[in-house]
Design a protein around this motif. Structure first.
Motif, PDB file in Angstrom:
ATOM      1  N   UNK A  71      -6.555 -13.909   1.326  1.00 56.00           N
ATOM      2  CA  UNK A  71      -6.805 -15.073   2.169  1.00 56.00           C
ATOM      3  C   UNK A  71      -7.007 -14.537   3.585  1.00 56.00           C
ATOM      4  N   UNK A  72      -8.227 -14.607   4.124  1.00 53.48           N
ATOM      5  CA  UNK A  72      -8.502 -14.032   5.443  1.00 53.48           C
ATOM      6  C   UNK A  72      -7.593 -14.551   6.558  1.00 53.48           C
ATOM      7  N   UNK A  73      -7.079 -15.761   6.409  1.00 57.40           N
ATOM      8  CA  UNK A  73      -6.208 -16.301   7.457  1.00 57.40           C
ATOM      9  C   UNK A  73      -4.859 -15.584   7.539  1.00 57.40           C
ATOM     10  N   UNK A  74      -4.507 -14.844   6.491  1.00 58.98           N
ATOM     11  CA  UNK A  74      -3.223 -14.142   6.465  1.00 58.98           C
ATOM     12  C   UNK A  74      -3.296 -12.738   7.067  1.00 58.98           C
ATOM     13  N   UNK A  75      -4.483 -12.300   7.468  1.00 62.50           N
ATOM     14  CA  UNK A  75      -4.685 -10.913   7.888  1.00 62.50           C
ATOM     15  C   UNK A  75      -5.520 -10.867   9.165  1.00 62.50           C
ATOM     16  N   UNK A  76      -5.434  -9.747   9.856  1.00 60.36           N
ATOM     17  CA  UNK A  76      -6.288  -9.528  11.033  1.00 60.36           C
ATOM     18  C   UNK A  76      -7.589  -8.916  10.542  1.00 60.36           C
ATOM     19  N   UNK A  77      -8.661  -9.715  10.578  1.00 60.86           N
ATOM     20  CA  UNK A  77      -9.963  -9.337  10.027  1.00 60.86           C
ATOM     21  C   UNK A  77     -10.993  -9.277  11.143  1.00 60.86           C
ATOM     22  N   UNK A  78     -11.791  -8.216  11.120  1.00 62.76           N
ATOM     23  CA  UNK A  78     -12.948  -8.122  12.007  1.00 62.76           C
ATOM     24  C   UNK A  78     -14.164  -7.925  11.119  1.00 62.76           C
ATOM     25  N   UNK A  79     -15.141  -8.839  11.251  1.00 63.79           N
ATOM     26  CA  UNK A  79     -16.334  -8.737  10.420  1.00 63.79           C
ATOM     27  C   UNK A  79     -17.579  -8.766  11.294  1.00 63.79           C
ATOM     28  N   UNK A  80     -18.475  -7.815  11.031  1.00 60.98           N
ATOM     29  CA  UNK A  80     -19.767  -7.749  11.707  1.00 60.98           C
ATOM     30  C   UNK A  80     -20.831  -8.174  10.714  1.00 60.98           C
ATOM     31  N   UNK A  81     -21.628  -9.160  11.099  1.00 66.36           N
ATOM     32  CA  UNK A  81     -22.687  -9.672  10.222  1.00 66.36           C
ATOM     33  C   UNK A  81     -24.016  -8.970  10.464  1.00 66.36           C
ATOM     34  N   UNK A  82     -24.111  -8.188  11.545  1.00 62.53           N
ATOM     35  CA  UNK A  82     -25.366  -7.509  11.880  1.00 62.53           C
ATOM     36  C   UNK A  82     -25.049  -6.276  12.722  1.00 62.53           C
ATOM     37  N   UNK A  83     -26.054  -5.434  12.879  1.00 57.88           N
ATOM     38  CA  UNK A  83     -25.957  -4.327  13.828  1.00 57.88           C
ATOM     39  C   UNK A  83     -26.218  -4.923  15.208  1.00 57.88           C
ATOM     40  N   UNK A  84     -25.129  -5.291  15.886  1.00 57.43           N
ATOM     41  CA  UNK A  84     -25.262  -5.937  17.177  1.00 57.43           C
ATOM     42  C   UNK A  84     -24.424  -5.195  18.215  1.00 57.43           C
ATOM     43  N   UNK A 141     -20.806  -4.532  17.163  1.00 59.50           N
ATOM     44  CA  UNK A 141     -20.745  -3.461  16.170  1.00 59.50           C
ATOM     45  C   UNK A 141     -20.913  -2.104  16.850  1.00 59.50           C
ATOM     46  N   UNK A 142     -21.912  -2.001  17.739  1.00 54.40           N
ATOM     47  CA  UNK A 142     -22.196  -0.748  18.434  1.00 54.40           C
ATOM     48  C   UNK A 142     -20.995  -0.303  19.269  1.00 54.40           C
ATOM     49  N   UNK A 143     -20.401  -1.223  20.008  1.00 54.84           N
ATOM     50  CA  UNK A 143     -19.238  -0.882  20.828  1.00 54.84           C
ATOM     51  C   UNK A 143     -18.057  -0.440  19.967  1.00 54.84           C
ATOM     52  N   UNK A 144     -17.829  -1.152  18.866  1.00 55.73           N
ATOM     53  CA  UNK A 144     -16.697  -0.813  17.997  1.00 55.73           C
ATOM     54  C   UNK A 144     -16.899   0.554  17.349  1.00 55.73           C
ATOM     55  N   UNK A 145     -18.090   0.787  16.798  1.00 55.19           N
ATOM     56  CA  UNK A 145     -18.410   2.083  16.179  1.00 55.19           C
ATOM     57  C   UNK A 145     -18.251   3.207  17.203  1.00 55.19           C
ATOM     58  N   UNK A 179     -28.240   1.091  25.696  1.00 53.21           N
ATOM     59  CA  UNK A 179     -27.671   0.146  24.730  1.00 53.21           C
ATOM     60  C   UNK A 179     -28.752  -0.808  24.218  1.00 53.21           C
ATOM     61  N   UNK A 180     -29.577  -1.295  25.132  1.00 51.56           N
ATOM     62  CA  UNK A 180     -30.646  -2.227  24.751  1.00 51.56           C
ATOM     63  C   UNK A 180     -31.653  -1.571  23.800  1.00 51.56           C
ATOM     64  N   UNK A 216     -31.923  -3.369  15.050  1.00 58.90           N
ATOM     65  CA  UNK A 216     -32.131  -4.713  14.526  1.00 58.90           C
ATOM     66  C   UNK A 216     -33.066  -4.724  13.316  1.00 58.90           C
ATOM     67  N   UNK A 217     -33.819  -3.661  13.108  1.00 62.34           N
ATOM     68  CA  UNK A 217     -34.721  -3.596  11.957  1.00 62.34           C
ATOM     69  C   UNK A 217     -34.061  -2.979  10.728  1.00 62.34           C
ATOM     70  N   UNK A 218     -32.863  -2.466  10.897  1.00 63.02           N
ATOM     71  CA  UNK A 218     -32.147  -1.876   9.760  1.00 63.02           C
ATOM     72  C   UNK A 218     -31.437  -2.968   8.976  1.00 63.02           C
TER      73      UNK A 218
END
Length: 156
Positions: free
Chosen positions: A62-75, A78-82, A120-121, A128-130
């Motif tokens: 149940x995602x509400x029970x945990x600390x979840x980070x989800x990236x839906x795209x290469x944005x 995502x770049x900063x976290x990686x 970065x830009x 964005x094409x990947x």
């Protein structure tokens, strides 16, 4: 949900201890929901003349029970976290991070970004094409123990 982990050994009791440092989403146990992606990764072991195992797991949580980070795209997020994780300066405490994997083409772009060759830009423009593959990085042993059940380990 069924998830896969490729390795050179059968993994029946996963843990976060055996993870390498400086990975996409930090230290953790990595899986994918894409069977084809897992088999492709396992073939890397075969090419190195090692054993290759495809380990299957059932993941229920149940995602509400945990600390979840989800990236839906290469944005930008995502770049900063990686960037932080690969530099070893991630200070977050997520139980699980889900998102696109930095495949070979993405790695080349990231390397150019890390070297200062791309802004970065420009980096985000190329990414964005990947089409993202996916990875689930289990960073919490408690999440593994409570929500991930081993199904099978097959040698390829």
């Amino acid at each position: 949900m069924k998830l896969y982990h490729s390795s050179n050994v059968a993994v029946r009791r996963p843990d976060t201890v055996h993870s390498r440092d400086y990975l996409d989403f930090g230290k953790g146990f990595y899986l994918t929901s894409l069977h084809e992606q897992a088999v492709k990764y396992a073939n890397r072991f075969i090419r190195r003349q090692q054993a290759a195992w495809l380990n299957s797991f059932e993941f229920v949580f149940n995602p509400e029970d945990w600390k979840v980070l989800e990236f839906k795209a290469y944005d930008k997020g995502w770049l900063e976290f990686i960037s932080k994780c690969r530099a070893g300066i991630d200070d977050t405490d997520y139980d699980i991070v889900i998102g696109g994997i930095a495949n070979d083409r993405v790695i080349q772009t990231l390397d150019r970004y890390f070297e200062g060759e791309l802004s970065e830009e420009e980096t985000l423009g190329l990414l964005k094409y990947e089409r993202p593959n996916n990875q689930y990085c289990f960073r919490s042993q408690r999440l593994i123990d409570e929500c991930l059940k081993h199904i099978d380990s097959q040698q390829l």
